[in-house]
Design an enzyme around this catalytic site. Structure first.
Site, PDB file in Angstrom:
ATOM      1  NE  ARG A 293       0.449  -7.078   0.456  1.00  0.00           N
ATOM      2  CZ  ARG A 293      -0.617  -6.608   1.093  1.00  0.00           C
ATOM      3  NH1 ARG A 293      -1.669  -6.216   0.386  1.00  0.00           N
ATOM      4  NH2 ARG A 293      -0.648  -6.523   2.400  1.00  0.00           N
TER       5      ARG A 293
ATOM      6  CG  ASP B 164      -1.656  -1.298   1.438  1.00  0.00           C
ATOM      7  OD1 ASP B 164      -1.971  -1.971   0.446  1.00  0.00           O
ATOM      8  OD2 ASP B 164      -1.909  -1.653   2.609  1.00  0.00           O
TER       9      ASP B 164
ATOM     10  CG  HIS C 289      -3.213   0.068  -1.850  1.00  0.00           C
ATOM     11  ND1 HIS C 289      -4.270  -0.293  -1.046  1.00  0.00           N
ATOM     12  CD2 HIS C 289      -2.855   1.313  -1.465  1.00  0.00           C
ATOM     13  CE1 HIS C 289      -4.531   0.692  -0.197  1.00  0.00           C
ATOM     14  NE2 HIS C 289      -3.693   1.683  -0.446  1.00  0.00           N
TER      15      HIS C 289
ATOM     16  CD  GLU D  16      -8.281  -3.674  -1.138  1.00  0.00           C
ATOM     17  OE1 GLU D  16      -8.891  -3.837  -0.068  1.00  0.00           O
ATOM     18  OE2 GLU D  16      -7.258  -4.331  -1.445  1.00  0.00           O
TER      19      GLU D  16
END
Length: 355
Positions: free
Chosen positions: A322, A52, A292, A227
């Site tokens: 990630r 993110d 994201h 999202e």
């Protein structure tokens, strides 16, 4: 006698000459040291971990954030290609227990009304059930300094459901909060919502749903998901780029909503959804589940860059494996962004122009 005196005088003269200081040798010029070569390239990933990722630009600096899970951390750098070497400053540590003590996700830094604000997701534990949105405030000129104050939870009292991934939209002189949440307490499907703001920590009026998982590429994994909303403005258009499908799947991808720069963003009918994903996995580049994202301009303002996370191997899901990556992108003739395909891990890319 005269002869002896002459000899003595000669010896005296020779002695004086021998005792005199010899002339210094000519200085030897130092060997020039060649300047260190200026790096012109970088490679992805920028860091070994960083789900993110987010970046905010102000006064010649980039402020980078990502999910850590247990605090809010901020990096400051003059060059995005060097963000991996920037010191990491923990600007907020959660309490040992309570409603925002666990699962700290997706922090975003914004400069609003002369102060810094960080929006982040947190809950009381059990990972997902209690996740809500929270706000921090700092009046220092440099957000890596000063004191961060908790402004509390940001929510609509009449529609207070699970909520994550807040970001800011400013349009037509009004400020809005966008986030991903649940329609009601009984569903786990994630949708995108918008609400007007009366100040940086308060929502006003109702929330409006802008998008829900409709297409098969938005419904991969254990849950259907929209999202990570992010705003991108270009010319007379406003884009909302979001992440689709659950992070457990390698098919996590980016989707796109579009509207005009003067439309009312609170009207769902103002937005048009692109029926296909705009950024997808690239196994040949070791890029699985890319999404994201955030956006930034190059140092000289001439290039647009996409910052996003991806897994380097298949099946890594929602873990800290990630890692953050970046690459430039362009716009098509119709003004829509063209993000291309994820760049290959470990292959040198030109640095953002101006670095």
């Amino acid at each position: 006698m005269i002869h002896l005196r002459s000899i003595a005088a000669s010896w005296l003269l020779l002695g004086l000459l021998a005792c005199s200081k010899a002339p210094a040798p000519a200085p030897v010029p130092p060997t020039p040291v060649p300047p260190l070569p200026v790096a012109t390239t970088f490679t992805n990933p920028l860091l070994s971990s960083g789900p993110d990722p987010w970046v905010y630009q102000k006064d010649g600096f980039y402020y980078y954030m990502a999910t850590t899970g247990n605090n809010v951390t901020l990096r400051k750098t003059a060059k995005m290609a060097d963000v991996g070497n920037a010191p990491a400053t923990v600007v907020w540590t959660p309490p040992s227990n309570g409603s925002n003590s666990r699962d700290i996700w997706a922090p975003e830094l914004h400069f609003l009304d002369g102060k810094w604000y960080i929006y982040f997701t947190a809950g009381p534990g059990n990972c997902c059930g209690g996740q809500r949105l929270w706000v921090l405030e700092n009046s220092a000129a440099d957000p890596t300094t000063g004191t961060w104050l908790e402004k509390g939870r940001i929510f609509n009292p009449n529609q207070d459901f699970w909520a994550i991934d807040a970001t800011i939209l400013e349009q037509n002189g009004q400020r809005y909060l966008l986030w991903s949440g649940h329609d009601n307490a009984a569903t786990e499907e994630q949708r995108l919502y918008i609400s007007a703001m009366s100040n940086p920590w308060t929502l006003t009026g109702p929330r409006v749903e802008l998008s829900r998982p409709e297409f098969s590429w938005e419904r991969q994994g254990v849950l259907p998901v929209n999202e990570g909303p992010q705003i991108l403005k270009h010319g007379d258009k406003t884009f909302l780029v979001y992440s689709a499908s659950h992070c457990t799947t390698d098919d996590y991808a980016l989707g796109l909503l579009s509207t005009t720069a003067t439309a009312d963003p609170m009207m769902a009918s103002s937005w048009t959804k692109t029926p296909t994903p705009v950024f997808v996995k690239n196994p040949a580049a070791s890029a699985y589940g890319p999404g994201h994202n955030a956006f930034f301009k190059s140092k000289d303002g001439q290039q647009d860059w996409l910052l996003y996370h991806a897994n380097s191997r298949a099946g890594q899901g929602c873990s800290n494996e990630r890692n953050p990556r970046m690459q430039p992108f362009t716009y098509r003739a119709d003004g829509t962004p063209d993000f291309g395909t994820p760049a290959t891990v470990g292959v040198a890319l030109p640095r953002p122009s101006g670095e």
